[in-house]
Design an enzyme around this catalytic site. Structure first.
Site, mmCIF file in Angstrom:
data_model
loop_
_atom_site.group_PDB
_atom_site.id
_atom_site.type_symbol
_atom_site.label_atom_id
_atom_site.label_comp_id
_atom_site.label_asym_id
_atom_site.label_seq_id
_atom_site.Cartn_x
_atom_site.Cartn_y
_atom_site.Cartn_z
ATOM 1 N N LYS A 110 88.439 -15.942 76.115
ATOM 2 C CA LYS A 110 87.360 -16.869 75.776
ATOM 3 C C LYS A 110 87.545 -17.409 74.365
ATOM 4 O O LYS A 110 88.099 -16.741 73.483
ATOM 5 C CB LYS A 110 86.030 -16.127 75.919
ATOM 6 C CG LYS A 110 84.788 -16.995 75.791
ATOM 7 C CD LYS A 110 83.551 -16.151 76.081
ATOM 8 C CE LYS A 110 82.259 -16.945 75.926
ATOM 9 N NZ LYS A 110 81.064 -16.128 76.265
ATOM 10 N N SER A 135 76.368 -14.222 79.948
ATOM 11 C CA SER A 135 77.474 -15.162 79.777
ATOM 12 C C SER A 135 78.726 -14.829 80.566
ATOM 13 O O SER A 135 79.608 -15.671 80.703
ATOM 14 C CB SER A 135 77.832 -15.285 78.298
ATOM 15 O OG SER A 135 76.799 -15.899 77.576
ATOM 16 N N SER A 151 78.002 -18.537 79.161
ATOM 17 C CA SER A 151 78.868 -19.356 78.329
ATOM 18 C C SER A 151 80.360 -19.137 78.586
ATOM 19 O O SER A 151 81.190 -19.845 78.025
ATOM 20 C CB SER A 151 78.571 -19.085 76.850
ATOM 21 O OG SER A 151 78.869 -17.735 76.510
#
Length: 532
Positions: free
Chosen positions: A131, A230, A206
């Site tokens: 990420k 997320s 996210s």
């Protein structure tokens, strides 16, 4: 330079970093109105059969083939990088691309293997995506803000060093929502990541870039983060597995956060993957590297396997959280799962959403406690505006230290009450929706309450797929439904059986704090029972 110019330049640089031979030719590029692009990966002549074989092979088998010499790290890395480049072109899922660096590392690992006959760590030659918030020396960590473009990291996150030491090949970073605080992966720097299973639908946030990349076929294992859902929300949007561990099991040290210093609700690092076995493999490998020796906030708890599970299980079931009812496909999946668990002999205990609404209120106050100063400080240098999804931060009022401490007292009391209730019910795990949705159109994901309460409690949780919306007639919108809240009314109004047809449905399994091994073992048992 104005934020719009910075964003345009960064996007062009990202586009230019895809090797020319991996740019999808215009005559085979799926048209913009084609929703499902996973089929392109599976069927297009753009990929060779060998490339598809590599990228569709599980991580454990890839590692076996690498350690036996059947495959080289370079050919595995090239295949995965090519798939990731295609995923970027079709879903906008990446934020940093370093394929050339990855191929160079793969060649070095191959040379080591040829010279020694040994692999270099348990992840030898395994491409792993990460990420955007994880720092990698020499590359940006923007978390969606234009003010952080062209400010390459000077150090690696601890988890990045752990992965590299274990022999992994890092090849890209994936797109996130602004500040990693929006439930869809969209920001002013890179734009929106869309769902490869249906590009009209969101991939969640996210860690949505990770989910899109893995669902497309451009990664087997990804490392994301979770502070309110997320990891679990993107997994639910794309039909993947994700683990939100308790704080302190995996290292989150030296990773970037927008709300730096905020420790009222801890963000955690965790894996997302196509299979539960890959979640377990990744978790075990990371913990076996003893992250507590490098991260002062990690607990010195070795990976504890095997776990003995006594049947039957006593499973708490949260049918709804009293705020938003699951949409029809999720409600049906939960009902069918409970039915199969009963048939397998497990004991089902109804679980009330006691204190859930209060926990959501406290969570929101804790996230906004600085009055939006952290977000504003990252927007102002380039004149970047607050996105509509971040309006709460724009209008937030800063709390005093005393007010924050009182919220901590309320939080702690709720955590204690929840633990007491769990103990009194003597449940092994809690089964509930991961989100109200089986899928939702871009811009319309509106509720993360099913995930974020467990961040406040710091309970480990697994998001897992358990079906597909295959019959629109079974999942029609509720008739004469009395909404539990205004938000519930809006979500049910927006629901469309037509738009989510063919999409996966995920549920969530929650365990006791710091008992990730038990949770994953129970998840595997439950999946076996409901599939029987």
């Amino acid at each position: 330079m104005a934020w719009e110019s910075i964003a345009a330049r960064k996007r062009q640089a990202l586009k230019d970093s895809i090797p020319a031979e991996w740019v999808i030719p215009a005559d085979v590029l799926p048209p913009n109105d084609q929703g499902d692009v996973v089929s392109f990966y599976r069927e297009s002549a753009f990929f060779t059969s060998e490339e598809r074989e590599i990228t569709s092979t599980t991580a454990a088998k890839i590692l076996e083939n690498l350690s036996s010499g059947l495959w080289t790290a370079e050919e595995v890395t090239r295949a995965v990088c090519k798939a990731a480049g295609a995923a970027q072109q079709l879903t906008n899922c990446l934020s940093e691309i370093f394929f050339d660096k990855a191929i160079l590392r793969a060649k070095e690992l191959d040379a080591y293997f040829r010279e020694t006959g040994k692999t270099k760590g348990p992840f030898h030659g395994m491409p792993i995506s990460i990420k955007d918030n994880l720092n990698v020396v020499g590359f940006d960590t923007t978390i969606g803000f234009t003010s952080l473009v062209d400010k390459p990291a000077q150090h690696n996150s601890v988890i990045v060093d752990i992965l590299l030491e274990a022999g992994a090949v890092l090849y890209c970073k994936t797109n996130v929502s602004t500040a990693m605080m929006i439930t869809e992966s969209v920001n002013n720097t890179f734009g929106r990541t869309v769902n490869p299973r249906n590009r009209n639908l969101t991939t969640g946030g996210s860690s949505g870039g990770e989910a899109a990349l893995i669902a497309f076929g451009g990664s087997r294992i990804g490392i994301g983060s979770d502070i309110g859902g997320s990891l679990r929300i993107p997994a639910a949007c794309t039909g993947l597995f994700a683990l939100r561990p308790s704080c302190g099991r995996f290292s989150n040290f030296l990773a970037r956060a927008c709300l730096e210093g905020q420790e009222s609700v801890n963000g955690v690092i965790g894996p997302i993957a196509a299979t539960l076995d890959e979640i377990v493999l990744c978790s075990r490998t990371i913990v076996d590297r003893k992250p507590w020796q490098f991260d002062p906030k990690c607990h010195p708890i070795p990976w504890r396997e095997p776990v003995e599970i006594k049947r039957p299980l006593r499973i708490g079931v949260l049918w709804n959280d009293g705020v938003v009812k699951p949409t029809p496909p999720v409600a049906r999946a939960l009902e069918q799962t409970v039915k199969r668990l009963k048939e397998a002999g497990h004991e089902i205990v109804p679980w009330k959403p006691t204190d859930h609404l209060e926990m959501l209120g406290i969570l929101q106050q804790l996230f906004l406690a600085d009055g939006g100063r952290s977000v504003r400080a990252l927007l102002e240098p380039t004149g970047e505006p607050f996105r509509a999804e971040m309006k709460m931060w724009e209008s937030a009022k800063e709390l005093s230290v005393y007010e924050l401490w009182q919220l901590h007292c309320s939080r702690n009391a709720l955590c204690k009450a929840y633990l007491d209730r769990w103990n009194d019910a003597a449940i092994d795990v809690l089964l509930c929706p991961a989100t109200p949705y089986s899928g939702v159109e871009n811009t319309k994901f509106a509720y993360s309450g099913y995930t974020c309460v467990f961040n406040l409690l710091d309970y480990p949780a697994v998001s897992f797929p358990c079906g597909v919306v295959s019959d629109k007639s079974l999942d029609k919108a509720y008739v004469d439904y009395h909404a539990m809240s205004d938000l519930d009314a809006q979500i049910q109004k927006n629901y469309s059986a037509e738009s989510v047809h063919g999409m996966p449905v995920n549920l969530q399994l929650v365990g006791r704090k710091l008992e990730e091994e038990t949770l994953l073992t129970v998840a595997n048992l439950i999946l076996s029972d409901i599939a029987a």
